[in-house]
Design a protein around this motif. Structure first.
Motif, PDB file in Angstrom:
ATOM      1  N   GLN A 199      63.742 110.521  39.158  1.00 15.22           N
ATOM      2  CA  GLN A 199      64.089 111.454  38.095  1.00 15.22           C
ATOM      3  C   GLN A 199      64.620 112.777  38.628  1.00 15.22           C
ATOM      4  N   HIS A 200      64.037 113.262  39.750  1.00 12.74           N
ATOM      5  CA  HIS A 200      64.345 114.613  40.208  1.00 12.74           C
ATOM      6  C   HIS A 200      65.254 114.672  41.440  1.00 12.74           C
ATOM      7  N   ALA A 209      56.945 117.066  45.070  1.00 12.56           N
ATOM      8  CA  ALA A 209      56.932 115.614  45.290  1.00 12.56           C
ATOM      9  C   ALA A 209      55.618 115.191  45.936  1.00 12.56           C
ATOM     10  N   VAL A 262      52.748 115.157  43.452  1.00 12.72           N
ATOM     11  CA  VAL A 262      52.742 113.964  42.606  1.00 12.72           C
ATOM     12  C   VAL A 262      52.020 112.829  43.328  1.00 12.72           C
ATOM     13  N   ASP A 285      58.838 107.074  41.114  1.00 10.49           N
ATOM     14  CA  ASP A 285      59.293 107.416  39.768  1.00 10.49           C
ATOM     15  C   ASP A 285      59.728 108.878  39.701  1.00 10.49           C
ATOM     16  N   TRP A 286      58.968 109.746  40.325  1.00  9.75           N
ATOM     17  CA  TRP A 286      59.306 111.172  40.311  1.00  9.75           C
ATOM     18  C   TRP A 286      60.618 111.425  41.053  1.00  9.75           C
TER      19      TRP A 286
END
Length: 249
Positions: free
Chosen positions: A41-42, A99, A102, A37-38
């Motif tokens: 988005q990034h 990353a 997370v 998910d991270w």
């Protein structure tokens, strides 16, 4: 077969973490999902690469080949693999650190087995406890740190179970000889066999009822189906321990 367990010798207990206190597969799955998910988005390009299992596995294999110093450091391996994934995808490799954080934070959100809380209370009230893990779980971030006097991780000491040196590091951390330490873990080879060969008593936590794979001459001092049975055993309550059946030569 190994000698029977002698509780009177035990001054300290070392505990494996993953698949001993909590199931690790769902923990890692949740952490991987948080990372995906991270990344989406990034760093969409890296997310696309990460979503291709063959490419991700090839990157991991290349890091393991290029960085033998990270062989026993799962966190370091993942961090470096992420850095290379960002580079390969054309994203900023500096994103590898956030990353990884997370993933790492999500990896600490474990769900303990139903018998783990009571077992940790029982054990820590009677023995000095030390965690011994090949993984990168943090006993404090997982919420069980108050029960442990010390934690030994393969990535920190540079060797992994079943190497005797990691077991000896655990005994040294609690200032006891190896013979005075009991090791408890779910893996027949990494935990039970490794501890026996390191000169410790060992209890195999065999939740699945699997046969002992290493022959009777290397058998652990006891085998239990769960942590409740372990506590009963150490309290001197008779326990119908599973037989070490089906041994192989």
């Amino acid at each position: 077969m190994s000698a029977m367990l002698d509780p009177s010798r035990i001054r300290a207990v070392s505990l494996d973490l993953d698949d001993t206190l909590w199931p690790v597969a769902p923990t890692i799955a949740r952490a991987e999902a948080a990372l995906r998910d991270w990344l989406a988005q990034h760093a969409p390009a890296t997310a696309a690469l990460h979503a291709r299992p063959a490419a991700a596995q090839a990157l991991r294999a290349q890091v393991e080949q290029d960085r033998p110093d990270l062989r026993h450091d799962l966190g370091g391996l993942r961090r470096e693999t992420l850095r290379r994934a960002f580079l390969a995808a054309g994203d900023d490799p500096a994103l590898a650190e956030p990353a990884f954080e997370v993933f790492y934070l999500a990896r600490q959100r474990v769900q303990l087995y139903a018998d783990a809380h009571a077992a940790l209370e029982f054990l820590s009230a009677r023995f000095a406890l030390v965690a011994v893990s090949n993984g990168n779980a943090d006993v404090h971030r997982t919420g069980v740190g108050r029960h442990f006097r010390a934690a030994i991780a393969a990535g920190a000491v540079g060797v992994a179970k079943p190497d005797a040196r990691i077991f000896h590091a655990a005994a040294q951390a609690l200032d006891v000889p190896p013979a005075a330490e009991l090791h408890v873990g779910d893996d027949a080879t990494l935990d039970a066999l490794g501890a026996v060969r390191a000169g410790m008593q060992a209890v195999w936590l065999n939740r699945s009822g699997a046969p002992w794979p290493h022959g009777p001459e290397h058998a652990p001092h006891a085998s239990v189906p769960d942590l409740t049975a372990l506590c009963r055993l150490l309290a001197g309550v008779p326990v119908a321990a599973p037989a070490l059946h089906g041994v192989s030569s």
